[in-house]
Design a protein around this motif. Structure first.
Motif, PDB file in Angstrom:
ATOM      1  N   ALA A 134       0.903  -4.649 -10.235  1.00 28.93           N
ATOM      2  CA  ALA A 134       2.063  -3.950 -10.801  1.00 28.93           C
ATOM      3  C   ALA A 134       2.091  -3.988 -12.321  1.00 28.93           C
ATOM      4  O   ALA A 134       3.147  -4.043 -12.930  1.00 28.93           O
ATOM      5  N   THR A 135       0.907  -3.944 -12.958  1.00 36.79           N
ATOM      6  CA  THR A 135       0.849  -3.889 -14.412  1.00 36.79           C
ATOM      7  C   THR A 135       1.232  -2.479 -14.883  1.00 36.79           C
ATOM      8  O   THR A 135       1.376  -1.552 -14.089  1.00 36.79           O
ATOM      9  N   MET A 136       1.362  -2.330 -16.196  1.00 30.21           N
ATOM     10  CA  MET A 136       1.692  -1.020 -16.740  1.00 30.21           C
ATOM     11  C   MET A 136       0.562  -0.013 -16.552  1.00 30.21           C
ATOM     12  O   MET A 136       0.764   1.191 -16.701  1.00 30.21           O
TER      13      MET A 136
ATOM     14  N   MET B 279      10.332  -4.082   0.404  1.00 25.48           N
ATOM     15  CA  MET B 279       9.936  -5.331   1.055  1.00 25.48           C
ATOM     16  C   MET B 279       8.433  -5.347   1.322  1.00 25.48           C
ATOM     17  O   MET B 279       7.789  -6.394   1.240  1.00 25.48           O
ATOM     18  N   THR B 280       7.866  -4.182   1.614  1.00 22.19           N
ATOM     19  CA  THR B 280       6.426  -4.087   1.856  1.00 22.19           C
ATOM     20  C   THR B 280       5.637  -4.469   0.615  1.00 22.19           C
ATOM     21  O   THR B 280       4.504  -4.953   0.706  1.00 22.19           O
ATOM     22  N   ARG B 281       6.237  -4.272  -0.554  1.00 23.92           N
ATOM     23  CA  ARG B 281       5.575  -4.621  -1.804  1.00 23.92           C
ATOM     24  C   ARG B 281       5.160  -6.101  -1.839  1.00 23.92           C
ATOM     25  O   ARG B 281       4.250  -6.483  -2.573  1.00 23.92           O
ATOM     26  N   CYS B 282       5.816  -6.919  -1.045  1.00 24.83           N
ATOM     27  CA  CYS B 282       5.439  -8.339  -0.983  1.00 24.83           C
ATOM     28  C   CYS B 282       3.972  -8.500  -0.590  1.00 24.83           C
ATOM     29  O   CYS B 282       3.311  -9.453  -1.014  1.00 24.83           O
ATOM     30  N   ALA B 283       3.458  -7.572   0.206  1.00 28.38           N
ATOM     31  CA  ALA B 283       2.044  -7.639   0.593  1.00 28.38           C
ATOM     32  C   ALA B 283       1.143  -7.490  -0.613  1.00 28.38           C
ATOM     33  O   ALA B 283       0.101  -8.160  -0.712  1.00 28.38           O
ATOM     34  N   TYR B 284       1.510  -6.603  -1.541  1.00 23.18           N
ATOM     35  CA  TYR B 284       0.712  -6.450  -2.749  1.00 23.18           C
ATOM     36  C   TYR B 284       0.686  -7.767  -3.522  1.00 23.18           C
ATOM     37  O   TYR B 284      -0.362  -8.195  -4.015  1.00 23.18           O
ATOM     38  N   ALA B 285       1.850  -8.413  -3.634  1.00 24.89           N
ATOM     39  CA  ALA B 285       1.920  -9.673  -4.376  1.00 24.89           C
ATOM     40  C   ALA B 285       1.128 -10.779  -3.698  1.00 24.89           C
ATOM     41  O   ALA B 285       0.553 -11.640  -4.363  1.00 24.89           O
ATOM     42  N   ARG B 286       1.095 -10.780  -2.375  1.00 24.80           N
ATOM     43  CA  ARG B 286       0.357 -11.818  -1.647  1.00 24.80           C
ATOM     44  C   ARG B 286      -1.150 -11.631  -1.732  1.00 24.80           C
ATOM     45  O   ARG B 286      -1.901 -12.609  -1.691  1.00 24.80           O
ATOM     46  N   CYS B 287      -1.580 -10.373  -1.833  1.00 24.11           N
ATOM     47  CA  CYS B 287      -3.012 -10.071  -1.721  1.00 24.11           C
ATOM     48  C   CYS B 287      -3.686  -9.699  -3.032  1.00 24.11           C
ATOM     49  O   CYS B 287      -4.921  -9.775  -3.123  1.00 24.11           O
ATOM     50  N   ILE B 288      -2.934  -9.258  -4.041  1.00 22.82           N
ATOM     51  CA  ILE B 288      -3.511  -8.717  -5.269  1.00 22.82           C
ATOM     52  C   ILE B 288      -2.944  -9.463  -6.465  1.00 22.82           C
ATOM     53  O   ILE B 288      -1.727  -9.593  -6.594  1.00 22.82           O
TER      54      ILE B 288
ATOM     55  N   ILE C 102       8.033   2.411  -6.043  1.00 23.31           N
ATOM     56  CA  ILE C 102       7.017   2.523  -7.091  1.00 23.31           C
ATOM     57  C   ILE C 102       7.169   1.326  -8.017  1.00 23.31           C
ATOM     58  O   ILE C 102       8.188   1.177  -8.683  1.00 23.31           O
ATOM     59  N   SER C 103       6.171   0.460  -8.039  1.00 23.67           N
ATOM     60  CA  SER C 103       6.258  -0.765  -8.838  1.00 23.67           C
ATOM     61  C   SER C 103       5.306  -0.761 -10.022  1.00 23.67           C
ATOM     62  O   SER C 103       5.450  -1.571 -10.935  1.00 23.67           O
ATOM     63  N   GLY C 104       4.315   0.127 -10.031  1.00 26.74           N
ATOM     64  CA  GLY C 104       3.380   0.188 -11.148  1.00 26.74           C
ATOM     65  C   GLY C 104       3.932   1.023 -12.284  1.00 26.74           C
ATOM     66  O   GLY C 104       4.841   1.843 -12.101  1.00 26.74           O
ATOM     67  N   GLY C 105       3.363   0.841 -13.463  1.00 29.66           N
ATOM     68  CA  GLY C 105       3.872   1.515 -14.653  1.00 29.66           C
ATOM     69  C   GLY C 105       3.326   2.897 -14.891  1.00 29.66           C
ATOM     70  O   GLY C 105       3.808   3.604 -15.782  1.00 29.66           O
TER      71      GLY C 105
ATOM     72  N   ASP D 110       1.177   1.516  -8.705  1.00 30.93           N
ATOM     73  CA  ASP D 110       1.349   1.023  -7.337  1.00 30.93           C
ATOM     74  C   ASP D 110       2.568   1.636  -6.650  1.00 30.93           C
ATOM     75  O   ASP D 110       3.692   1.550  -7.149  1.00 30.93           O
ATOM     76  N   SER D 111       2.322   2.265  -5.506  1.00 35.85           N
ATOM     77  CA  SER D 111       3.365   2.988  -4.782  1.00 35.85           C
ATOM     78  C   SER D 111       3.229   2.752  -3.289  1.00 35.85           C
ATOM     79  O   SER D 111       2.112   2.648  -2.772  1.00 35.85           O
ATOM     80  N   ILE D 112       4.373   2.688  -2.605  1.00 31.04           N
ATOM     81  CA  ILE D 112       4.391   2.496  -1.157  1.00 31.04           C
ATOM     82  C   ILE D 112       5.431   3.428  -0.552  1.00 31.04           C
ATOM     83  O   ILE D 112       6.596   3.432  -0.971  1.00 31.04           O
ATOM     84  N   TYR D 113       5.031   4.212   0.428  1.00 30.24           N
ATOM     85  CA  TYR D 113       5.962   5.007   1.213  1.00 30.24           C
ATOM     86  C   TYR D 113       6.309   4.253   2.500  1.00 30.24           C
ATOM     87  O   TYR D 113       5.482   3.505   3.022  1.00 30.24           O
ATOM     88  N   ALA D 114       7.521   4.485   3.003  1.00 33.83           N
ATOM     89  CA  ALA D 114       7.913   3.978   4.320  1.00 33.83           C
ATOM     90  C   ALA D 114       8.446   5.157   5.107  1.00 33.83           C
ATOM     91  O   ALA D 114       9.375   5.845   4.658  1.00 33.83           O
ATOM     92  N   ALA D 115       7.856   5.423   6.272  1.00 38.84           N
ATOM     93  CA  ALA D 115       8.204   6.591   7.058  1.00 38.84           C
ATOM     94  C   ALA D 115       8.705   6.198   8.433  1.00 38.84           C
ATOM     95  O   ALA D 115       8.091   5.368   9.118  1.00 38.84           O
ATOM     96  N   SER D 116       9.829   6.788   8.839  1.00 38.49           N
ATOM     97  CA  SER D 116      10.391   6.580  10.175  1.00 38.49           C
ATOM     98  C   SER D 116      10.126   7.813  11.020  1.00 38.49           C
ATOM     99  O   SER D 116      10.509   8.925  10.655  1.00 38.49           O
TER     100      SER D 116
END
Length: 321
Positions: A268-270, A255-264, A44-47, A274-280
């Motif tokens: 990740a403002t307050m 690490m997937t959060r890098c996609a948000y930084a590349r595209c948006i 979770i990177s958003g505020g 922004d949230s990302i799940y990773a499922a195996s």
């Protein structure tokens, strides 16, 4: 020659996806159901996240399999959708056996879509149950204005009249036996870019909607504390058949959060959640660094797909603003 092959997300044997959409209110629910359960991590990177049961993804909580991930609109009101998902799973005898009852383990994250469409129409338990029921029928591969992407928009620094429609995106690839997929709801305050060439593909429009403004440059005008930032959050999940622990999945999610930084941008403002799940959901042995790097690549492609498949004419878009 690329080592990667584009595949359909239907090739994932322990994943089903279902949707429920309300196109009058412009909101919806998407359910990722794991028939054999899944180990799950989260970043979770958003505020301002609206979420439910995300502590289940922590490495320090019990290592029980997650039954479903719910993505929805409605901001925190949309968390009601998980009630319907749990009820349907219980009716199918799915959940953690506590001795007295089965308790389905369901995580959820929501976007804020109340400023598009009817703010009084929010995802309900009934919609969550319907999306889960659809997931039991198989994987719905549709993207764009469907499910949790129904009310998604981007470029919202100056309000909805200068924003653009966005939606739900999916991408999936394989490298030999290893598979990686991404599902994302793009609902950002910022502009959206193609990271391969830097081209802006959606975002903040001029007042006459004939051109783009630069959201970052406009943001720099707000030198004093400013409470304009509402109505955002990009949420998503990467799903892999690689065998990873919850701790490793939390790293893959980050690490997937890098996609948000590349595209948006900005991101990740307050005012974002922004949230990302990773499922195996498999047992393929893969290096975590390779998996996390690939997860970001696939998520970036899913973000592009969300934009390209959700665009509608301005006159239709503005009816719901």
């Amino acid at each position: 020659m690329s080592l990667l092959k584009e595949i359909s997300i239907t090739e994932f044997t322990n994943l089903r996806i279902g949707h429920a959409s309300n196109h009058d209110g412009q909101t919806g629910v998407t359910v990722l159901y794991f028939p054999q359960g899944a180990k799950v991590g989260c970043d979770i990177s958003g505020g301002g996240p609206a979420s439910r049961e995300t502590p289940l993804t922590s490495p320090v909580t019990a290592d029980n399999p997650i039954n479903a991930i719910v993505l929805s609109g409605g901001s925190a009101y949309g968390l009601a959708a998980a009630d319907g998902v749990m009820n349907y799973l219980e009716s199918q005898n799915i959940g953690y056996n506590t001795g007295a009852a089965l308790v389905p383990l369901v995580c959820q994250s929501c976007i804020y879509d109340l400023s598009y469409g009817n703010p009084k129409v929010r995802p309900t338990a009934k919609m969550g149950e319907e999306a889960c029921r659809q997931a039991f029928s198989g994987t719905d591969t549709r993207t764009g204005n469907i499910g949790a992407g129904t009310g998604a928009t981007v470029g919202k620094l100056y309000g909805m009249k200068q924003s653009m429609k966005s939606g739900l995106g999916i991408a999936a690839v394989s490298a030999g036996d290893f598979q990686m997929a991404a599902v994302v709801i793009v609902n950002a305050i910022g502009d959206i870019f193609n990271p391969k060439n830097g081209q802006k593909i959606a975002g903040l429009k001029t007042p006459d909607r004939k051109d783009f403004l630069d959201s970052v440059q406009e943001l720099y005008r707000f030198m004093t504390p400013h409470d304009q930032f509402t109505g955002n959050t990009t949420i998503g999940a990467v799903i892999t058949n690689g065998a990873f622990s919850k701790a490793e999945l939390n790293k893959i999610a980050s690490m997937t959060r890098c996609a948000y930084a590349r595209c948006i941008n900005p991101v990740a403002t307050m005012a974002d959640g922004d949230s990302i799940y990773a499922a195996s959901i498999g047992d393929v042995s893969v290096d975590i660094n390779m998996a996390g790097t690939l997860a970001a690549e696939v998520m970036a492609q899913a973000i592009q797909n969300a934009i390209h498949t959700s665009q509608i004419p301005d006159e239709e878009f503005l009816k719901y603003v």
